[in-house]
Design an enzyme around this catalytic site. Structure first.
Site, PDB file in Angstrom:
ATOM      1  N   ASN A  86      10.916   6.854  -1.349  1.00 35.01           N
ATOM      2  CA  ASN A  86      11.087   6.322  -2.470  1.00 35.01           C
ATOM      3  C   ASN A  86      10.012   7.272  -3.561  1.00 35.01           C
ATOM      4  O   ASN A  86       9.058   7.470  -3.017  1.00 35.01           O
ATOM      5  CB  ASN A  86      10.047   5.432  -2.165  1.00 35.01           C
ATOM      6  CG  ASN A  86       9.523   4.636  -3.699  1.00 35.01           C
ATOM      7  OD1 ASN A  86      10.360   4.746  -4.877  1.00 35.01           O
ATOM      8  ND2 ASN A  86       9.053   3.431  -3.212  1.00 35.01           N
TER       9      ASN A  86
ATOM     10  N   HIS B  18       8.493  -4.130  -4.206  1.00 32.25           N
ATOM     11  CA  HIS B  18       7.918  -2.938  -3.981  1.00 32.25           C
ATOM     12  C   HIS B  18       6.428  -3.632  -4.350  1.00 32.25           C
ATOM     13  O   HIS B  18       6.805  -4.325  -5.394  1.00 32.25           O
ATOM     14  CB  HIS B  18       8.008  -1.806  -4.412  1.00 32.25           C
ATOM     15  CG  HIS B  18       7.470  -0.556  -4.190  1.00 32.25           C
ATOM     16  ND1 HIS B  18       6.387   0.007  -4.112  1.00 32.25           N
ATOM     17  CD2 HIS B  18       7.170   0.481  -3.374  1.00 32.25           C
ATOM     18  CE1 HIS B  18       5.615   0.242  -3.326  1.00 32.25           C
ATOM     19  NE2 HIS B  18       6.662   1.272  -2.710  1.00 32.25           N
TER      20      HIS B  18
ATOM     21  N   GLU C 216       5.228  -2.777   4.249  1.00 30.54           N
ATOM     22  CA  GLU C 216       4.486  -1.891   3.601  1.00 30.54           C
ATOM     23  C   GLU C 216       2.615  -2.813   3.654  1.00 30.54           C
ATOM     24  O   GLU C 216       2.327  -3.627   2.373  1.00 30.54           O
ATOM     25  CB  GLU C 216       5.224  -1.747   2.091  1.00 30.54           C
ATOM     26  CG  GLU C 216       5.813  -0.647   2.676  1.00 30.54           C
ATOM     27  CD  GLU C 216       5.939   0.274   1.515  1.00 30.54           C
ATOM     28  OE1 GLU C 216       6.148   1.818   1.165  1.00 30.54           O
ATOM     29  OE2 GLU C 216       5.869  -0.019  -0.218  1.00 30.54           O
TER      30      GLU C 216
ATOM     31  N   SER D  99       1.502   5.789   3.546  1.00 32.14           N
ATOM     32  CA  SER D  99       0.955   6.818   3.813  1.00 32.14           C
ATOM     33  C   SER D  99       0.991   7.343   4.729  1.00 32.14           C
ATOM     34  O   SER D  99       0.646   8.192   6.165  1.00 32.14           O
ATOM     35  CB  SER D  99      -0.683   6.830   3.933  1.00 32.14           C
ATOM     36  OG  SER D  99      -1.329   5.905   2.689  1.00 32.14           O
TER      37      SER D  99
HETATM   38  P1  13P Z   1       2.980   7.174  -0.007  1.00 28.78           P
HETATM   39  O1  13P Z   1       3.671   6.992   1.851  1.00 28.78           O
HETATM   40  O2  13P Z   1       2.672   7.817  -0.650  1.00 28.78           O
HETATM   41  O3  13P Z   1       1.663   6.067   0.585  1.00 28.78           O
HETATM   42  O4  13P Z   1       4.076   5.386  -0.843  1.00 28.78           O
HETATM   43  C1  13P Z   1       4.093   4.422   0.406  1.00 28.78           C
HETATM   44  C2  13P Z   1       5.482   3.848  -0.303  1.00 28.78           C
HETATM   45  O5  13P Z   1       5.140   2.471  -1.103  1.00 28.78           O
HETATM   46  C3  13P Z   1       6.348   3.820  -0.084  1.00 28.78           C
HETATM   47  O6  13P Z   1       7.636   2.363  -0.658  1.00 28.78           O
END
Ligand code: 13P
Length: 257
Positions: free
Chosen positions: A11, A98, A168, A217
């Site tokens: 993403n 998201h 997430e 992350s």
């Molecule tokens: P990071 O991997 O930068 O924490 O972002 C996660 C994310 O929101 C992917 O959609």
């Protein structure tokens, strides 16, 4: 290809700033993505770069997705993009719900409408769910269940094999550290069980596997643990998806996991 390949989604969010840079990232990812045969890679650039990135991908190992679509099919909605437009530009997947969009006011009902439109237009939805806080009382367990139920309202059983869930936890997005692999395992089980119960999948004649990805992350150091101990079917990667070298490392580790 293995029956249930790992699904690794990049993403890119609102990056990069130029078409040249978008092509550079896509080309950097392409080589590894086509080598790792046990992984399906999906690059989700900003919508304006969809065609360019799709022209480098859309084969059985590497696809392009968009990060959002609108809740209507066409008409007077300045600045919005329909599911059909995204599909026509070469996208095969769409990230829906998201947390960064939910924070801008996207409700469960809006998320559900976008999922239904995506399915009608031939886009496969990557549905994001996740709790704000991982509280000690376990309230997050019902938050996740409710998000799954709301997202899948009126989604027909025949469309379930086209759905990807991305778990997430909001507190782990853009943070210093990912969720630990054991907790990812607990959450992937909860999500799979919620969908199995909702669609009575155990009673279906054909086995249906719903991929549950983890996001927040992710980097090359935590990839293996999340995929093996965490039993995630793949990853939704933010920052590290903009670095073709780090993202390629994640793809190779996923291929070996
Ligand atoms: P990071 O991997 O930068 O924490 O972002 C996660 C994310 O929101 C992917 O959609």
């Amino acid at each position: 290809m293995k029956k249930n390949p790992k699904i690794i989604v990049g993403n890119w969010k609102m990056n990069p700033q130029t078409l040249d840079e978008a092509k550079r990232i896509a080309r950097g990812v392409k080589k590894t993505a086509e080598e790792v045969k046990k992984v399906i890679t999906i690059m989700c650039p900003p919508t304006v770069f969809t065609s360019a990135v799709a022209s480098l991908s859309n084969n059985r190992y590497l696809y392009t997705g968009v990060q959002n679509i609108f809740t209507e099919t066409h008409g007077a909605y300045t600045g919005e993009i329909s599911a059909d437009m995204a599909r026509n530009a070469g996208a095969r997947f769409v990230i829906v719900g998201h947390s960064e969009r939910r924070r801008m006011g996207e409700t469960d009902a809006v998320v559900n409408k976008k999922i239904l439109l995506a399915l009608t237009s031939g886009l496969n939805p990557i549905i994001c769910i996740g709790e704000e806080n991982h509280d000690r009382d376990g309230h997050y367990l019902s938050v996740i269940k409710e998000q799954v139920h709301a997202a899948l309202q009126n989604v027909a059983l025949v469309d379930i094999p086209r759905i990807v869930i991305a778990y997430e936890p909001i507190w782990a997005v853009g943070a210093d550290k990912a969720m630990n692999a054991h907790d990812v395992h607990v959450m992937t089980i909860l999500i799979r069980k919620t969908i199995i119960d909702l669609y009575k999948l155990r009673k279906q004649p054909k086995q249906i596997h719903i991929p549950v990805l983890y996001g927040g992350s992710v980097d090359p150091t935590n990839t293996a643990g999340i995929l093996t101990e965490g039993s995630a079917d793949g990853l939704l990667v933010g920052r590290q998806s903009l670095d073709p070298k780090a993202f390629s490392d994640i793809l190779r580790i996923a291929n070996a996991a």
